[in-house]
Scaffold this active site. Structure first.
Site, short mmCIF file in Angstrom:
data_model
loop_
_atom_site.label_atom_id
_atom_site.label_comp_id
_atom_site.label_asym_id
_atom_site.label_seq_id
_atom_site.Cartn_x
_atom_site.Cartn_y
_atom_site.Cartn_z
N ASP A 210 0.80 -1.29 -0.07
CA ASP A 210 0.08 -0.06 0.02
C ASP A 210 1.02 1.29 0.00
OD1 ASP A 210 -2.67 0.98 0.15
OD2 ASP A 210 -2.19 1.66 2.02
N LEU A 291 -8.59 5.47 1.30
CA LEU A 291 -8.23 6.66 0.07
C LEU A 291 -7.38 6.70 -0.55
CD1 LEU A 291 -10.34 9.39 2.31
CD2 LEU A 291 -11.13 7.92 0.24
N ARG A 292 -6.18 6.01 -0.19
CA ARG A 292 -4.73 6.26 -0.71
C ARG A 292 -4.73 5.90 -2.51
NH1 ARG A 292 -0.65 3.75 2.56
NH2 ARG A 292 -0.78 5.34 3.85
N GLY A 293 -5.77 5.28 -2.57
CA GLY A 293 -5.87 4.68 -3.94
C GLY A 293 -6.30 5.87 -4.93
N THR A 296 -3.90 8.76 -5.16
CA THR A 296 -2.70 8.29 -6.05
C THR A 296 -3.18 8.31 -7.64
OG1 THR A 296 -2.18 6.74 -4.31
CG2 THR A 296 -0.89 6.73 -6.50
#
Lengths: 354, 561
Positions: A210, A291-293, A296
């Site tokens: 991740d 939310l990182r996806g 990014t």
């Protein structure tokens, strides 16, 4: 703006022995090269994971990329090469208010060798000075060296667990906190993490996965023509590195300038709400964790737009970056047959349209 | 010149002598290592013998503690692989190189800063050089070399070597051949090009002819072939003989024969010449495989690197410190060392007449490190006819459940299955789910029950795991009714005897073993077997996959603690 300024003496020496294979001369590997470039345009994308078989040229590409990066300004003699222009991210020494001299250095690219000890990675009490003079001084490790640059881990999937823990802590906070051997040191360690490895040899822990912004599946082309080209270029390089690099200098410079132009344009790049929403819908449809996806995808799309000299992010940018930004984030059943790439492509088609 | 009679090994020795660190190096089988080193050293610089137990510090350089203390100022020892030195290493038992050392060496090979002659034990099929190094060494030597070359030859050849051009036509042919025999990386072709240029130079030629390219292909491409090239003309019978006897005798110059044969059809023939050369040098097992029509990736030599996971006390969590008997490769606990030295300082300063910290060898304390033991679950699955119908699917289900759990806990899994006449290691210990998945879905069922063979295979594997510092947990899924002997004979009485002797070994080595009775009703035979193995017996007549998985995962947790 002149890009090629003075480099530190060691770098120049290393260059003198044998220049690195030029990045632009690497045949094929379009995805890998593009993603690397984008991490340079926007370091906040958060690193790159390149998985593929042995001998696909992963390490070569990453090392070549290192040589391409434009140089940066840093505080002279600072072990963490702090940025003189941004004291809030600097180390305690550079923040103390003394007048700082600055110098131009090439972006640090640090190899983290497999099996490195924690001492080497995080730093340790300076052995020489402790023993010979009885002084308590911190000797910075690889994390310090990589500050403001790149940390490259070949065979990242074989990295030992306690090092992975350490990296996760540091990557999350941007700081290395050293509390050991009677020392208490805190220093900045912001770097772009680049990992490569062969999926057949082991998996990465999901937490570490991740942390990588983008991921690329590296494959060697299977056509004779591209093999011939690869071998021809590499052979020419082996025989006369200086001459070969000279031939590619123009290309390299152009790319370097494009990266810098992209960096400048980045803050003026606008992501319309409609595009944001579509990206969110895509992530929801794919059920990515956290939310990182989504963050990014947007960052990568923006970096791509900036690199391509556009100031408006469109759905096409999102479409092109979604696979790399999301592939490694899908919650997956470990024994599922179809790869996540297929699933993502299908969902992209459904959500974003053709 | 009488160069046609030179053995392949001698050619390789010549190429290494000619190129030095620019060529990478060679993998040498230990029976012929001495002859190879002799052949190399009569034409080039001495090789430096480096033990496989070499520490990372020795390779990269470090602070010399003893000297630093004596002189009171930092003394560095230079590493064997320096920033600007060209190193030439001879490493015996190279399969034992530590993981970190192989990384450093691989990097040095990439920079052309190292030439490595890696000697491995050919008699143990279970050992192999770390793949990372293996792919960077162009040559594999298993025949004898003669001291043929001289320094003079090299000086002459060096003049030619940079001038020799490689035709694009040859390049294309080499690439085509490489792709057709399953070579996966263009790096191999590049190595072949370098070899071809070197061979031409050693022959004193500045242009390349087909015998030169064919020779290069034989030396570099053939031993990496994953499958035999497509046959076009008559089956190449002599090739099998050649690779059998080719061990000690020089190979007949087959490329030349082919050349004369095909000189009529010039153009088309070139690639064929290379192909023929490659085919002639193919390892025997590939030709067999071709007969069976298989071309498994990495089959045959895809064995694990046996780099022993040394309990070197360098990695892991610190749990305290202890007095150091010797410092070799240990991590000094500096604070504890200084603390030990502190009370003596006034006395020592006076005695030594120095005005600084005086630390002696007695003060050294090293960190005690706790390393997490890695558990390896070895599944031994009875896939014979008696089990297959009822329980194979459930067994698979159990393995899958454990797999998912091992993935989280970072344990390793291996899979052995037995059926018909023999046992097979389907999956060497791995953390890779991808491979486990594939091996499992390809697990066939049916046939007799060669229980003894299955136990043998599992025992070997468990020993290997233990030797590597891991904790094996053997999980045997069977009904315990052996009916096929080790030789594949259908003899129930003999099979039973063999099974018992094989099972007793597990008890003798005190392996953590579990026997899961997969027959519909608990079987006496299975219970007896469990007793002989001193295994935990788990009859699971009507159990579901998760029921089987639960006790196993408990055992694994204790093994990893």
């Amino acid at each position: 703006m002149d890009v090629q300024k003075k480099k530190p003496i060691e770098a120049v020496k290393a260059m003198a022995t044998r220049p690195v294979f030029p990045f632009s001369a690497i045949e094929g590997q379009h995805d890998l090269k593009m993603c690397l470039v984008l991490t340079a345009v926007d370091p906040l994308i958060g690193g790159l994971l390149a998985m593929g078989d042995r001998g696909t040229g992963k390490s070569t590409t990453v090392r070549a990329f290192a040589a391409l990066l434009p140089s940066i300004k840093a505080v002279k003699d600072c072990p963490y090469h702090c940025d003189p222009a941004s004291p809030q991210t600097a180390c305690a020494q550079c923040r103390s208010g003394a007048a700082l001299k600055s110098e131009t250095i090439s972006v640090p690219v640090v190899d983290l060798p497999l099996g490195a000890t924690e001492d080497r990675v995080a730093g340790a009490l300076d052995l020489e000075r402790a023993l010979s003079r009885g002084e308590k001084v911190f000797e910075p490790g690889l994390l310090a060296k990589a500050n403001r640059g790149y940390l490259y881990i070949d065979e990242v999937n074989l990295l030992e667990d306690h090092l992975v823990d350490l990296l996760l802590d540091v990557a999350a906070s941007g700081e290395n906190l050293f509390e050991r051997e009677g020392l208490s040191v805190r220093h900045p360690a912001r770097f772009v993490l680049i990992g490569s490895g062969n999926p057949e040899e082991g998996e990465l822990r999901p937490q570490l996965l991740d942390r990588f912004g983008l991921s690329v599946d590296v494959k060697t082309p299977q056509e004779v023509a591209s093999w011939v080209e690869i071998v021809k270029r590499r052979d020419a390089y082996e025989r006369d590195p200086e001459k070969f690099c000279g031939q590619w200098q123009e290309e390299e410079k152009k790319l370097q300038q494009r990266i810098q132009a992209g960096r400048k344009r980045l803050k003026d790049c606008v992501v319309p709400d409609a595009v944001q929403e579509k990206a969110a819908a895509l992530c929801i449809a794919l059920k990515t964790d956290g939310l990182r996806g989504q963050l990014t995808v947007i960052r990568a799309a923006r970096a791509l737009a900036a690199f391509e000299k556009q100031s408006l992010v469109t759905l096409s940018h999102v479409r092109r970056m979604a696979l790399s930004a999301l592939r490694h984030r899908l919650r997956r059943n470990p024994l599922e047959e179809t790869g996540s790439a297929v699933r993502i492509e299908r969902t992209i088609l459904e959500v974003l349209g053709p | 010149m009488t160069m046609d009679g030179i053995s392949d090994a001698t050619w390789v020795a010549g190429l290494l002598a000619l190129y030095g660190p620019r060529v990478g190096g060679a993998l040498v089988v230990d029976d012929v290592a001495d002859s190879f080193v002799a052949a190399y050293q009569c034409a080039a610089e001495q090789l430096r013998t480096v033990p496989a137990s070499v520490s990372l510090d020795a390779l990269t350089g470090a602070v010399d503690l003893a000297a630093t203390l004596a002189l009171g100022k930092p003394i560095h020892t230079p590493g064997l692989i320096g920033a600007d030195t060209k190193a030439r290493f001879l490493v015996r038992r190279a399969e034992r190189l530590d993981l970190s050392c192989t990384s450093i060496m691989a990097q040095a090979l990439d920079r052309n800063a190292l030439m490595l002659v890696a000697v491995i034990d050919a008699n143990d099929p279970d050992v192999a050089l770390a793949p990372k190094l293996e792919v960077r060494l162009p040559f594999r030597v298993d025949g004898k070399a003669e001291p043929y070359w001289t320094h003079e030859d090299m000086n002459l050849a060096r003049k030619h070597v940079t001038r020799t051009e490689v035709d694009e036509k040859w390049l294309r042919d080499l690439c085509e051949v490489a792709l057709s025999i399953g070579i996966t990386s263009p790096r191999t072709v590049l190595q072949a090009v370098g070899a071809a240029r070197g061979i031409a130079a050693l022959k004193g030629q500045e242009t390349m002819d087909d015998s030169t390219v064919a020779m290069a292909a034989r030396l570099v491409l053939a031993h990496r072939a994953l499958y035999a090239p497509p046959q076009e003309q008559q089956p190449d019978l002599p090739s099998e003989q050649q690779s059998d006897q080719g061990e000690s005798e020089p190979l007949p110059p087959s490329p030349n024969n082919d050349q004369t044969d095909s000189s009529t059809a010039q153009n088309q023939a070139d690639a064929d010449v290379i192909l023929a050369a490659v085919r002639a040098a193919l390892p025997a097992h590939l030709l067999q495989m071709m007969g069976e029509g298989v071309g498994k990736r990495g089959a045959g030599r895809n064995v694990k690197s046996s780099a022993p996971r040394k309990n070197s006390g360098q990695r892991g969590r610190r749990i305290g410190n202890k007095r150091a008997a010797s410092l070799a490769g240990q991590r000094l606990d500096i604070l504890a060392t200084l603390r030990t030295a502190a009370p003596w300082q006034p006395l020592r300063r006076k005695m030594a007449g120095l005005n600084r910290m005086v630390v002696t060898r007695d003060d050294f304390r090293i960190s005690r490190i706790k390393q997490r033991n890695e558990a390896t679950a070895i599944f031994v699955v009875d896939a014979s006819g008696s089990t297959a119908f009822q329980r194979l699917a459930e067994a698979k289900g159990a393995v899958e459940t454990i797999l998912a759990e091992c993935y989280i806990r970072r344990d390793r899994v291996a899979l052995v299955s037995f059926r018909g006449k023999k046992a097979e290691l389907l999956l060497p210990p791995t953390r890779s789910l991808e491979r486990a998945k594939r091996a499992l879905s390809a697990l066939p069922g049916g046939g007799g029950t060669p229980l003894a063979a299955g136990l043998d295979e599992a025992f070997l594997l468990a020993m290997n795991v233990r030797r590597g510092g891991g904790n094996p947990v053997v999980i045997l899924l069977t009904d315990g009714r052996a009916n096929v002997t080790r030789d594949g004979e259908g003899n129930k009485a003999k099979a039973l005897l063999e099974t018992q002797s094989a099972a007793a070994l597990f008890a003798a080595e005190r392996f953590d073993t579990m026997l899961i009775d997969v027959s519909p009703e608990p079987q006496k035979s299975a219970r007896a077997l469990a007793a002989t193995m001193q295994a935990t017996y788990l009859p699971m007549p009507r159990a579901s996959a998760t029921d089987i998985a639960r006790p196993i995962s408990t055992a694994l947790k204790t093994a990893a603690a």
